[in-house]
Design a protein around this motif. Structure first.
Motif, PDB file in Angstrom:
ATOM      1  N   GLY A  38       0.818  -1.257  -0.096  1.00 57.81           N
ATOM      2  CA  GLY A  38      -0.114   0.177  -0.006  1.00 57.81           C
ATOM      3  C   GLY A  38       1.065   1.066  -0.087  1.00 57.81           C
ATOM      4  N   THR A  39       2.131   1.268   0.602  1.00 58.16           N
ATOM      5  CA  THR A  39       2.866   2.241   0.751  1.00 58.16           C
ATOM      6  C   THR A  39       3.404   2.478  -0.433  1.00 58.16           C
ATOM      7  N   LEU A  40       3.808   1.223  -1.388  1.00 58.09           N
ATOM      8  CA  LEU A  40       4.370   1.456  -2.515  1.00 58.09           C
ATOM      9  C   LEU A  40       3.201   2.028  -3.331  1.00 58.09           C
ATOM     10  N   ASP A  41       2.031   1.620  -3.400  1.00 60.24           N
ATOM     11  CA  ASP A  41       1.083   2.314  -4.152  1.00 60.24           C
ATOM     12  C   ASP A  41       0.938   3.680  -4.128  1.00 60.24           C
ATOM     13  N   LEU A  42       0.925   4.142  -3.082  1.00 59.58           N
ATOM     14  CA  LEU A  42       1.164   5.580  -2.740  1.00 59.58           C
ATOM     15  C   LEU A  42       2.269   6.524  -3.308  1.00 59.58           C
ATOM     16  N   ILE A  43       3.413   5.758  -3.272  1.00 67.33           N
ATOM     17  CA  ILE A  43       4.522   6.491  -4.045  1.00 67.33           C
ATOM     18  C   ILE A  43       4.479   6.314  -5.677  1.00 67.33           C
ATOM     19  N   ALA A  44       3.749   5.181  -6.077  1.00 69.26           N
ATOM     20  CA  ALA A  44       3.741   5.027  -7.556  1.00 69.26           C
ATOM     21  C   ALA A  44       2.752   6.298  -7.988  1.00 69.26           C
ATOM     22  N   ALA A 101       7.719  -6.440  -9.153  1.00 70.53           N
ATOM     23  CA  ALA A 101       7.638  -7.378 -10.244  1.00 70.53           C
ATOM     24  C   ALA A 101       6.389  -7.056 -11.002  1.00 70.53           C
ATOM     25  N   SER A 102       5.179  -6.472 -10.422  1.00 71.12           N
ATOM     26  CA  SER A 102       4.074  -6.233 -11.341  1.00 71.12           C
ATOM     27  C   SER A 102       3.652  -4.735 -11.269  1.00 71.12           C
ATOM     28  N   ASN A 103       4.668  -3.822 -10.930  1.00 66.82           N
ATOM     29  CA  ASN A 103       4.713  -2.690 -10.916  1.00 66.82           C
ATOM     30  C   ASN A 103       5.860  -2.047 -12.068  1.00 66.82           C
ATOM     31  N   PRO A 104       5.291  -0.765 -12.694  1.00 59.05           N
ATOM     32  CA  PRO A 104       6.605  -0.077 -13.447  1.00 59.05           C
ATOM     33  C   PRO A 104       7.711   0.558 -12.506  1.00 59.05           C
ATOM     34  N   VAL A 105       7.501   0.848 -11.148  1.00 57.75           N
ATOM     35  CA  VAL A 105       8.481   1.552 -10.440  1.00 57.75           C
ATOM     36  C   VAL A 105       9.628   0.666 -10.024  1.00 57.75           C
ATOM     37  N   GLU A 106      10.804   1.058 -10.183  1.00 60.94           N
ATOM     38  CA  GLU A 106      11.936   0.485  -9.919  1.00 60.94           C
ATOM     39  C   GLU A 106      12.524   0.525  -8.707  1.00 60.94           C
ATOM     40  N   CYS A 107      12.973  -0.493  -8.128  1.00 64.74           N
ATOM     41  CA  CYS A 107      13.714  -0.539  -6.607  1.00 64.74           C
ATOM     42  C   CYS A 107      14.940  -0.338  -6.890  1.00 64.74           C
TER      43      CYS A 107
END
Length: 274
Positions: free
Chosen positions: A18-24, A56-62
Motif C-alpha cells: 500500500g505504501t508503494l502504491d502511494l509512491i507510484a 515485479a508487477s509494477n513499473p516503479v523500480e527498486c
C-alpha cells in the motif's frame, strides 16, 4: 534525472504494498528502501517476498537500498550501538559489516541496483586510520555485493571522513573506479556548501539525496522549506555526467498523512523540474 523517493518519509511504519502504491501514484519512477528493521525487515524472507512481488508487477523500480544504521528493531532506541564501519574496535567493525551484508542479501529475492553506505558517525575524525578502515570496508563489501549485481555508493555526511574531498581520496587511494557517490544535498549545505561539494565530486555522483534545511541542523525538510538555492543547485546536478537519480529523502518526524505525502511528492517533482 530519474524521479525517486526514499521510504525514510514513512520510516516509523511497516513498509508494505500500500505504501508503494502511494509512491507510484505520486509520479515517482523509482524507490530507495531504507533498511531499518521496524520499517523493512531485511532479515524476513516473507517481508522481502511481499515487496518483491509488488515491484515485479509494477513499473516503479527498486533503485537502491539504504544500508541499516542500527541492528535492532527500534531505530537504536533499545540501546543498540550504531552501525559504524570506522569504529576503533575491530569487533564492532566486523559486526557492522555483517549487518550490512545481511541487508545486501535482500538482492537475492528483491533486485536493486545500488547500496547507499555511511562511513562513520558524526564524531568520527579524518586520519590515516579512518582511511585504512574505509578502504578495508569498501573492498570487503564490494566483493560481497558484486555477485548480487549491486554497486556501492558512499554518502557524504557531516563527519570528517565523509567530507567531499576525503570521500574522493578514499575512492582514489583504494582504486575504487566502480564505486560512486550519493550526494546528500542537505549534508552538503551544512558543510562547505552544495556548489563546492558538486565541484569536488561531480564525476562520481550517481545518486542525490534531496532535502532541505536552514543551514544549522539536518532537518530533512521538503525542498523550499529551508535555505538551499534549488534553482542553481538542480541545474548543477542535472549537468553531472552520470545523470544521477534524484531521491527525495524527507524526515518521518514531519508526520504527514499518507495522502499529504502523495501530494507533496508530486508537487516537489514539479517544483524541481523533474
Amino acid at each position: 534525472m530519474l524521479k525517486a523517493v526514499s521510504t525514510h518519509v514513512l520510516l516509523e511504519h511497516r513498509l508494505h504494498p500500500g505504501t508503494l502504491d502511494l509512491i507510484a501514484r505520486s509520479g515517482a519512477e523509482a524507490v530507495e528502501i531504507f533498511a531499518a528493521r521496524n520499517h523493512f525487515d531485511y532479515t524476513s524472507r516473507t517481508h522481502i517476498q511481499e515487496l518483491a512481488r509488488w515491484f515485479a508487477s509494477n513499473p516503479v523500480e527498486c533503485f537502491s537500498l539504504h544500508a541499516p544504521l542500527f541492528s535492532d528493531s527500534d531505530l537504536g532506541r533499545s540501546g543498540a550501538p550504531q552501525i559504524n564501519l570506522l569504529h576503533p574496535e575491530k569487533s564492532h567493525r566486523i559486526d557492522s559489516m555483517d549487518e550490512i551484508k545481511r541487508a545486501l542479501e535482500v538482492a537475492e529475492l528483491l533486485p536493486f541496483r545500488k547500496l547507499i553506505l555511511h562511513l562513520g558517525e558524526r564524531s568520527d575524525t579524518w586520519n590515516p586510520r579512518a582511511l585504512e578502515y574505509s578502504i578495508t570496508a569498501l573492498e570487503h563489501l564490494q566483493a560481497f555485493a558484486r555477485p548480487l549485481g549491486v554497486g556501492l555508493l558512499i554518502e557524504n555526511l557531516v563527519n570528517e571522513p565523509s567530507q567531499p574531498q576525503n570521500l574522493l581520496e578514499i575512492l582514489n587511494v583504494g582504486h575504487f573506479k566502480s564505486i560512486g557517490v550519493c550526494l546528500d544535498v542537505g549534508h552538503a549545505h551544512l558543510g562547505g556548501g552544495l556548489p563546492a561539494a558538486i565541484a569536488v565530486l561531480r564525476d562520481r555522483i550517481e545518486s542525490v539525496h534531496i532535502h532541505d534545511n536552514h543551514g544549522n541542523r539536518d532537518e530533512h525538510l521538503w525542498p523550499g522549506d529551508g535555505s538551499i538555492d534549488w534553482s542553481s543547485g538542480m541545474n548543477e546536478l542535472k549537468s553531472c555526467p552520470q545523470n544521477p537519480v534524484a531521491v527525495l529523502e524527507i524526515h518521518y518526524s514531519l508526520e504527514h498523512t499518507p495522502e499529504a505525502i502523495e501530494t507533496k511528492l508530486s508537487e516537489t517533482y514539479t517544483r524541481l523540474g523533474l
